[in-house]
Design a protein around this motif. Structure first.
Motif, PDB file in Angstrom:
ATOM      1  N   LEU A   1     -19.294   4.081   0.547  1.00 14.93           N
ATOM      2  CA  LEU A   1     -17.865   4.896  -0.571  1.00 14.93           C
ATOM      3  C   LEU A   1     -17.299   5.157   1.080  1.00 14.93           C
ATOM      4  N   ASP A   2     -16.207   4.849   0.837  1.00 12.65           N
ATOM      5  CA  ASP A   2     -14.982   6.281   1.313  1.00 12.65           C
ATOM      6  C   ASP A   2     -14.695   7.178   0.619  1.00 12.65           C
ATOM      7  N   GLN A   3     -13.732   7.925   0.769  1.00  7.23           N
ATOM      8  CA  GLN A   3     -13.883   9.703   0.436  1.00  7.23           C
ATOM      9  C   GLN A   3     -13.079   9.163  -0.768  1.00  7.23           C
ATOM     10  N   GLY A   4     -12.185   7.950  -0.621  1.00  5.77           N
ATOM     11  CA  GLY A   4     -11.551   8.389  -2.217  1.00  5.77           C
ATOM     12  C   GLY A   4     -11.644   7.681  -3.035  1.00  5.77           C
ATOM     13  N   THR A   5     -12.569   6.924  -2.951  1.00  9.92           N
ATOM     14  CA  THR A   5     -13.556   6.210  -3.705  1.00  9.92           C
ATOM     15  C   THR A   5     -14.623   7.028  -4.893  1.00  9.92           C
ATOM     16  N   VAL A   6     -15.540   8.028  -3.496  1.00  5.74           N
ATOM     17  CA  VAL A   6     -16.136   8.967  -4.633  1.00  5.74           C
ATOM     18  C   VAL A   6     -15.558   9.888  -4.321  1.00  5.74           C
ATOM     19  N   ARG A   7     -14.625   9.753  -4.754  1.00  2.00           N
ATOM     20  CA  ARG A   7     -14.013  11.640  -5.109  1.00  2.00           C
ATOM     21  C   ARG A   7     -13.734  10.408  -7.007  1.00  2.00           C
ATOM     22  N   ARG A   8     -12.536   9.141  -6.798  1.00  2.00           N
ATOM     23  CA  ARG A   8     -12.435   8.629  -7.873  1.00  2.00           C
ATOM     24  C   ARG A   8     -13.838   8.778  -8.706  1.00  2.00           C
ATOM     25  N   VAL A   9     -14.578   8.855  -8.698  1.00  2.00           N
ATOM     26  CA  VAL A   9     -15.902   8.547  -9.422  1.00  2.00           C
ATOM     27  C   VAL A   9     -16.263   9.755  -9.984  1.00  2.00           C
ATOM     28  N   MET A  10     -15.790  10.675  -8.839  1.00  2.00           N
ATOM     29  CA  MET A  10     -16.871  12.337  -9.433  1.00  2.00           C
ATOM     30  C   MET A  10     -15.749  12.767 -10.647  1.00  2.00           C
ATOM     31  N   ASP A  11     -14.120  12.204 -10.797  1.00  2.00           N
ATOM     32  CA  ASP A  11     -13.733  12.682 -11.565  1.00  2.00           C
ATOM     33  C   ASP A  11     -13.587  12.325 -12.724  1.00  2.00           C
ATOM     34  N   LEU A  12     -14.155  10.601 -12.835  1.00  2.00           N
ATOM     35  CA  LEU A  12     -14.332  10.236 -13.593  1.00  2.00           C
ATOM     36  C   LEU A  12     -15.533  10.180 -14.535  1.00  2.00           C
ATOM     37  N   LEU A  13     -16.164  11.229 -13.736  1.00  2.00           N
ATOM     38  CA  LEU A  13     -17.908  11.760 -14.045  1.00  2.00           C
ATOM     39  C   LEU A  13     -17.926  12.811 -15.101  1.00  2.00           C
ATOM     40  N   ARG A  14     -16.749  13.675 -14.215  1.00  2.00           N
ATOM     41  CA  ARG A  14     -16.141  14.953 -14.850  1.00  2.00           C
ATOM     42  C   ARG A  14     -15.371  14.987 -16.394  1.00  2.00           C
ATOM     43  N   ARG A  15     -15.151  13.761 -16.689  1.00  2.00           N
ATOM     44  CA  ARG A  15     -14.155  13.568 -18.342  1.00  2.00           C
ATOM     45  C   ARG A  15     -15.250  13.539 -18.739  1.00  2.00           C
ATOM     46  N   THR A  16     -16.279  13.114 -19.271  1.00  2.00           N
ATOM     47  CA  THR A  16     -17.479  12.957 -19.814  1.00  2.00           C
ATOM     48  C   THR A  16     -18.530  13.692 -20.069  1.00  2.00           C
ATOM     49  N   HIS A  17     -18.746  14.039 -18.844  1.00  2.00           N
ATOM     50  CA  HIS A  17     -20.333  14.677 -18.813  1.00  2.00           C
ATOM     51  C   HIS A  17     -20.042  16.425 -18.310  1.00  2.00           C
ATOM     52  N   ASP A  18     -20.898  17.492 -18.858  1.00  2.00           N
ATOM     53  CA  ASP A  18     -20.390  18.065 -18.198  1.00  2.00           C
ATOM     54  C   ASP A  18     -21.383  18.965 -16.814  1.00  2.00           C
ATOM     55  N   VAL A  19     -22.911  17.673 -16.498  1.00  2.00           N
ATOM     56  CA  VAL A  19     -23.222  18.974 -16.076  1.00  2.00           C
ATOM     57  C   VAL A  19     -24.202  17.174 -15.253  1.00  2.00           C
ATOM     58  N   ILE A  20     -23.090  17.818 -14.000  1.00  2.00           N
ATOM     59  CA  ILE A  20     -23.614  16.035 -13.256  1.00  2.00           C
ATOM     60  C   ILE A  20     -24.523  16.545 -11.895  1.00  2.00           C
ATOM     61  N   CYS A  21     -25.277  15.681 -11.864  1.00  2.00           N
ATOM     62  CA  CYS A  21     -26.877  15.460 -10.564  1.00  2.00           C
ATOM     63  C   CYS A  21     -26.573  14.939 -10.431  1.00  2.00           C
ATOM     64  N   VAL A  22     -26.545  15.049  -8.187  1.00  2.00           N
ATOM     65  CA  VAL A  22     -26.085  13.975  -7.429  1.00  2.00           C
ATOM     66  C   VAL A  22     -27.772  14.223  -6.601  1.00  2.00           C
ATOM     67  N   ASP A  23     -28.458  12.391  -6.565  1.00  2.00           N
ATOM     68  CA  ASP A  23     -29.113  12.849  -5.631  1.00  2.00           C
ATOM     69  C   ASP A  23     -28.611  12.247  -4.054  1.00  2.00           C
ATOM     70  N   THR A  24     -28.515  12.573  -3.315  1.00  2.00           N
ATOM     71  CA  THR A  24     -27.557  12.434  -2.251  1.00  2.00           C
ATOM     72  C   THR A  24     -28.615  11.452  -1.025  1.00  2.00           C
ATOM     73  N   GLY A  25     -27.544  11.352  -0.237  1.00  2.00           N
ATOM     74  CA  GLY A  25     -28.372  10.128   1.185  1.00  2.00           C
ATOM     75  C   GLY A  25     -29.293  11.080   2.410  1.00  2.00           C
ATOM     76  N   ASN A  26     -29.619  10.317   3.681  1.00  2.00           N
ATOM     77  CA  ASN A  26     -30.385  11.385   4.450  1.00  2.00           C
ATOM     78  C   ASN A  26     -29.437  11.360   5.404  1.00  2.00           C
ATOM     79  N   ASN A  27     -28.427   9.960   5.377  1.00  2.00           N
ATOM     80  CA  ASN A  27     -27.181  10.777   6.581  1.00  2.00           C
ATOM     81  C   ASN A  27     -26.447  11.787   6.407  1.00  2.00           C
ATOM     82  N   VAL A  28     -26.335  12.983   7.093  1.00  2.00           N
ATOM     83  CA  VAL A  28     -25.772  13.507   6.735  1.00  2.00           C
ATOM     84  C   VAL A  28     -23.810  13.886   6.939  1.00  2.00           C
TER      85      VAL A  28
END
Length: 490
Positions: A345-372
């Motif tokens: 996912l590129d940076q723009g797509t990740v931000r769009r998904v994050m903003d959508l989830l913020r509109r519907t949920h109060d707490v979002i727990c993200v399991d990140t990958g292993n590639n820093v």
């Protein structure tokens, strides 16, 4: 007698039976002294026994072998002179002075008067059946007694001519049982013990004052009430918790699921767990129901249409792409489970998904990958409100976590590192030798350190059910989740 022969060979005169009956009836119930009978020469015992023994077989009144009653005129032995032998009268008994009986004396209570004697030949009257005594009457109020004028000095009335004491009029009948004393209230303090003889009495301390009752709020179960209160507060804006550690096998996915389950069980709704792994993630397999197989890939395909919705329509449309926990406490956005269709996912797509989830949920727990170094991982770190470093008490896991903190500080995110929370998960029971060293080390680099114990329900690596955890594990997760949300609680 009765025509039988005596021991001397001549018949005896028949005894006047009516005379004997009259004499016995006359002398039976009197205390008068009987007339002295003329003394008869006593018969030797052997001769008397011989005479009576000769008479027993010939008499019809007495059976053979029956003992002879000398007082019975029918069995009396004849006298030597041929006349009936007179029984010697008993000597007069001295009169015993009768002592006046006091009816109020307890020693005489319960005794009965001597029954009237009856003649041997007169049948005694039948005894009447005893009636139960009547209940005692209540004591009556009596005027004060005057002992000086009505009674002598000993307190008893003068005896009557018949020998019984004359009842005093000033005495009233006493009840059979004394009235019960009124109940006394128990003493507030027990009496002081008496010192033993020969010892000096110890000084008695004054009685303690009445205890003062004060209301104090107790800490229930080591601050669990405070932890629940923090998680129920308003968070201002929706918060994103990023669980990160480049090392695999450090309970990153487990921590993401249990943090969402713990917060969701307290808040009730509005909590989501997102598997943002670039490659194949397992969060969707270990959490959430299998009512459908939709993942982040299907959401991205319809992202533009869903973003244009609002309110209930948005919630209903987004719900078709989410999975739900078995108890409904949190939602799950699964990552792509097929590595053939995985995409970065590129940076723009990740931000769009994050903003959508913020509109519907109060707490979002993200399991990140292993590639820093990936854009996806770095975009999540910049959007996160709270960094949670997951590790286990092993040297390689601690080395990787420490290196990741250095990378974030070099990238200009030193403030997020200072406010981060280190979560140490115990992979096995018992004493872990590096646990205390890890706690001291990460306490110098992060805001707080939380430790969650080993739980056998997590050993098999299958579906994670919050209700299957032990009570100690759930309590530890309550404290750890409250530490994560404490900076944002209003």
């Amino acid at each position: 007698m009765d025509g039988t022969e005596t021991g001397w060979g001549r018949p005896a005169e028949p005894a006047p039976r009516w005379r004997a009956l009259l004499d016995r009836a006359r002398h039976a119930g009197r205390n008068e002294e009987p007339e002295e009978a003329p003394q008869q020469p006593e018969t030797p015992p052997q001769q008397q026994q011989q005479q009576w023994g000769q008479q027993l077989p010939t008499r019809g009144a007495a059976a053979v072998g029956r003992p002879v009653n000398p007082l019975d005129p029918r069995q009396a032995p004849p006298s030597p002179g041929g006349f009936e032998r007179q029984q010697p009268a008993e000597p007069p008994r001295p009169a015993v002075p009768q002592r006046p009986i006091n009816p109020l004396d307890p020693r005489w209570q319960g005794r009965r008067e001597p029954e009237q004697q009856h003649s041997f030949f007169e049948p005694s009257p039948r005894s009447q059946p005893q009636q139960p005594p009547p209940p005692p009457a209540p004591p009556a109020q009596q005027p004060p007694r005057d002992y000086g004028s009505a009674y002598p000095a000993n307190g008893y009335a003068p005896p009557a001519p018949n020998g019984y004491p004359q009842p005093a009029q000033a005495y009233a009948p006493q009840p059979a049982y004394p009235a019960a004393p009124a109940p006394q209230p128990p003493p507030q303090h027990p009496p002081a013990p008496q010192p033993a003889p020969g010892r000096a009495a110890a000084p008695v301390s004054p009685a303690p004052a009445a205890a003062r009752i004060e209301w104090r709020q107790t800490r229930t179960e080591d601050g669990l009430d405070r932890a629940v209160s923090i998680m129920r507060r308003k968070l201002g804006t929706p918060r994103v918790l990023a669980f990160a550690n480049p090392k695999g096998g450090v309970h990153k996915t487990t921590a993401t699921v249990l943090a969402a389950a713990t917060i969701g069980s307290v808040r009730g709704r509005g909590v989501l767990a997102w598997d943002d792994n670039e490659l194949r993630g397992t969060l969707g397999l270990r959490a959430g129901s299998a009512r459908h197989a939709r993942t982040i890939k299907h959401l991205l395909a319809d992202l533009m249409r869903i973003e244009s919705l609002h309110g209930d329509a948005l919630l209903q449309e987004l719900d078709a792409y989410l999975r739900h926990a078995s108890d409904g406490s949190y939602d799950v956005l699964a990552g792509e489970e097929n590595p053939r269709f995985a995409q970065r996912l590129d940076q723009g797509t990740v931000r769009r998904v994050m903003d959508l989830l913020r509109r519907t949920h109060d707490v979002i727990c993200v399991d990140t990958g292993n590639n820093v170094e990936s854009v996806n991982w770095q975009t999540v770190m910049r959007s996160a409100d709270q960094l949670v470093i997951t590790t286990v008490p092993r040297e390689d896991a601690a080395f990787t976590a420490d290196w990741m903190l250095d990378v974030l500080e070099e990238g200009g995110q030193g403030e997020m590192v200072a406010n981060a929370v280190t979560l140490i998960s115990c992979p096995s029971p018992g004493n872990l030798p590096l646990l205390e060293d890890f706690k001291r080390h990460f306490a110098t680099r992060t805001r707080a350190v939380a430790v969650v114990p080993y739980d056998p329900a997590l050993e098999v690596g299958s579906s994670i059910e919050y209700g299957d955890l032990q009570q100690e594990t759930r309590q530890a997760w309550l404290r750890a989740a409250s530490v994560m949300l404490e900076p944002f609680a209003e």
